[in-house]
Design a protein around this motif. Structure first.
Motif, PDB file in Angstrom:
ATOM      1  N   ALA A 231       0.942  -1.346   0.017  1.00 49.42           N
ATOM      2  CA  ALA A 231      -0.022   0.028  -0.095  1.00 49.42           C
ATOM      3  C   ALA A 231       0.770   1.207   0.022  1.00 49.42           C
ATOM      4  O   ALA A 231       1.728   1.532   0.807  1.00 49.42           O
ATOM      5  N   GLY A 232       0.562   2.236  -1.112  1.00 50.74           N
ATOM      6  CA  GLY A 232       1.304   3.505  -1.018  1.00 50.74           C
ATOM      7  C   GLY A 232       2.596   3.181  -1.760  1.00 50.74           C
ATOM      8  O   GLY A 232       3.442   4.268  -1.832  1.00 50.74           O
ATOM      9  N   GLY A 233       3.082   1.984  -2.064  1.00 45.11           N
ATOM     10  CA  GLY A 233       4.334   1.720  -2.666  1.00 45.11           C
ATOM     11  C   GLY A 233       3.948   2.072  -4.239  1.00 45.11           C
ATOM     12  O   GLY A 233       3.032   2.437  -4.934  1.00 45.11           O
ATOM     13  N   ASN A 234       5.340   2.108  -4.815  1.00 44.52           N
ATOM     14  CA  ASN A 234       5.282   2.305  -6.359  1.00 44.52           C
ATOM     15  C   ASN A 234       4.850   1.226  -7.210  1.00 44.52           C
ATOM     16  O   ASN A 234       5.478   0.054  -6.839  1.00 44.52           O
TER      17      ASN A 234
END
Length: 586
Positions: free
Chosen positions: A103-106
């Protein structure tokens, strides 16, 4: 992960080998060489052991698009598929993930592309495997159940399908089906008989069978008699050769069997007479050699006849003295008989020890008893004739089996074995004296009793198999065994030893052409000193100092001035050559 577009090729390649082709290409794409599985005739092979994976330029690994070729290894072991073998190359992409999205990662296009490529490959693998699976046609009902019957119910059966649902179920037993197949021809024949197609032939066969049954019935009494006397029939069968001999004899003009039968019908049968005196007949048979000796000598036979006449006449030969007189008349043979009688124990013992001649070593004595230390037999096998004596380790050659000091044998071993025996590369048959032999394997000497067993004189047994891979060379050196006798110098015919005194030596006399005693010359010590008499730096003067046959002493100080010292016996002459070198002339 892949960085290319995944093609739609079937993810398996299959080819038939021709016996020489080592490279097989695959056009479906994979992420890594570990995603490839290779089978030869359905047997899976191992990468780096049986084959390697290379790209189009023969470099290790895959092409940039994930394709490549399988190259079978040919050295040191050749794994090239043989002619007509099936080579199958299939994709087996692991059903696992190597990327993780947080989550929230590239989330990059490359990672998504790689995952989608892998999923596409996995789906392609599944499709290839499903194409080789049993499945219902598209037109079958949606609720059809193609699940196989449970193991317990399908063991040993033929696979069948339910007559109503079409679902798989256990059919008839395989053994029953095989039996039915085996009698198919008979069933067809019965069907022809039933519908009249082959009625005539069938009736003829039945009539033939009926005739045979009737013949058997007619012979029932004879068969019953044979069955009652089956033991006698078996005895006749076992001794059929003897029965044939008797039948042949009965066909002769003068039959021995009929002669014997006629004799037994006489009032006084000669055969009965011999049987009553069988003990005497056996005695004659056991001593047939002596009987033949007497019969072959006219003088002895006459003397024996004289003894017989005296025994049957009125002569009083019953006394011991008279009997001895008649026995003495047997002549020279009587002494031999007496000697044999006096030494009968030794003769019997030798008969027990010497077993006779055999091509192979006997396992027991002639009477069936166990072999004993010292038993003898003569080995008659061609090229290996020798007298053998039984020792603690078995039979060994009684004398040296080697004619000379040594025999050499050479063998090239090309297949796995532990025993070397028989003819070598030069057609020489292996034979040696037990223990007196050296064995070399590829030039390395073996240890007797550890690496090899060398006890029976005709074979060498290795502790481990040789010739397993490649060719092993075995060299065997068999040594002759003999004892050197003591030799006295007095036995030499060109040496005189009479008149010898202390300190004498054997000196050769050219006048007498022999060695004879004489006084040894005294040892001499010669000291040499080189000097330059005219100061031109060239040694031109030699000074020699000697012990003069032991009369003169050389002091330590004089000895230290010597340039060289020579110890010798008298008879030497010394001189200097033009180069200043010392010359000793004997």
């Amino acid at each position: 992960m892949a960085n290319f577009d995944v093609n739609s090729n079937t993810r398996k390649v299959q080819a038939v080998a021709n016996g020489s082709l080592t490279e097989f290409s695959f056009s479906f794409q994979v992420n890594a060489t570990s995603d490839i599985k290779v089978f030869v005739d359905n047997v899976q092979k191992t990468e780096s052991v049986h084959y390697s994976i290379k790209d189009s330029n023969n470099a290790a690994g895959l092409n940039t698009n994930g394709t490549g070729k399988i190259v079978f290894i040919t050295s040191p072991t050749n794994y090239t598929p043989t002619a007509n073998q099936t080579v199958a190359i299939k994709s087996d992409v692991p059903k696992s993930r190597t990327s993780v999205y947080t989550a929230g990662g590239n989330i990059t296009a490359a990672s998504l592309e790689a995952d989608f490529d892998t999923i596409t490959m996995q789906l392609g693998d599944n499709k290839e495997e499903l194409n080789r699976s049993i499945k219902a046609p598209v037109g079958d009902p949606d609720n059809i159940d193609m699940t196989m019957p449970v193991k317990a119910s399908r063991l040993g059966t033929v696979l069948g399908f339910n007559a109503t649902t079409g679902n798989p179920e256990a059919g008839p037993k395989i053994a029953d089906v095989s039996t039915l197949v085996a009698i198919t021809a008979d069933i067809a024949t019965l069907a022809d008989i039933e519908d009249g197609t082959d009625a005539t032939d069938a009736i003829q066969n039945v009539n033939a069978i009926r005739t045979q049954v009737q013949a058997v019935g007619n012979a029932a009494a004879a068969i019953s008699t044979v069955n009652t006397n089956i033991n006698s029939v078996n005895t006749c069968a076992t001794n059929i050769n003897d029965i044939i001999k008797v039948a042949d004899d009965l066909n002769e003009a003068v039959s021995e069997v009929e002669t014997v039968a006629n004799d037994l019908n006489e009032a006084v049968s000669e055969i009965d007479t011999v049987a009553a005196a069988i003990t005497n007949v056996n005695n004659v048979g056991n001593n047939i050699g002596n009987v033949n000796t007497i019969g072959g000598n006219a003088t002895n036979l006459a003397n024996v006849n004289t003894v017989g006449a005296n025994l049957s006449g009125a002569n009083t030969i019953g006394t011991v003295a008279g009997l001895n007189t008649q026995i003495s008349a047997l002549g020279p043979i009587s002494a031999k008989i007496t000697t044999a009688a006096n030494n009968v124990t030794d003769i019997t013992n030798f008969a027990d020890v010497y077993l006779g001649g055999f091509a192979t070593a006997p396992a027991n004595r002639n009477d069936g008893s166990a072999l004993q230390i010292g038993d003898l037999y003569f080995h008659t096998q061609s090229g290996q004739q020798a007298l053998k004596v039984f020792a603690s380790g078995g039979f060994i050659t009684a004398a040296s089996a080697i004619n000379g000091t040594a025999n050499r044998f050479q063998y090239a071993v090309t297949s796995s074995t532990t025993t070397i025996t028989g003819s070598d590369a030069n057609s020489n048959t292996l034979v040696y004296d037990a223990g007196f032999v050296d064995v070399y394997l590829n030039g390395i000497k073996m240890v007797n009793g550890v690496d090899v067993t060398v006890t029976n004189g005709t074979s060498v047994v290795f502790a481990s198999a040789i010739g397993v891979s490649g060719t092993d060379r075995v060299d065997i050196i068999a040594y002759g065994t003999f004892t050197l006798a003591n030799f006295s110098i007095s036995a030499a015919n060109d040496v005189v030893t009479s008149g010898v005194s202390d300190g004498d030596a054997l000196i050769y006399s050219s006048a007498n052409n022999r060695f004879q005693p004489g006084a040894a010359s005294s040892a001499e010590v010669y000291g040499f000193v080189l000097s330059d008499s005219n100061s031109d730096n060239v040694a031109d003067k030699l000074q020699i100092t000697t012990t003069n046959g032991g009369a003169d002493n050389i002091t330590n100080s004089t000895y230290n001035t010597f340039s060289d010292v020579v110890y010798a016996a008298t008879g030497f002459t010394w001189s200097l050559n033009a180069s200043g070198h010392l010359i000793a002339t004997i």
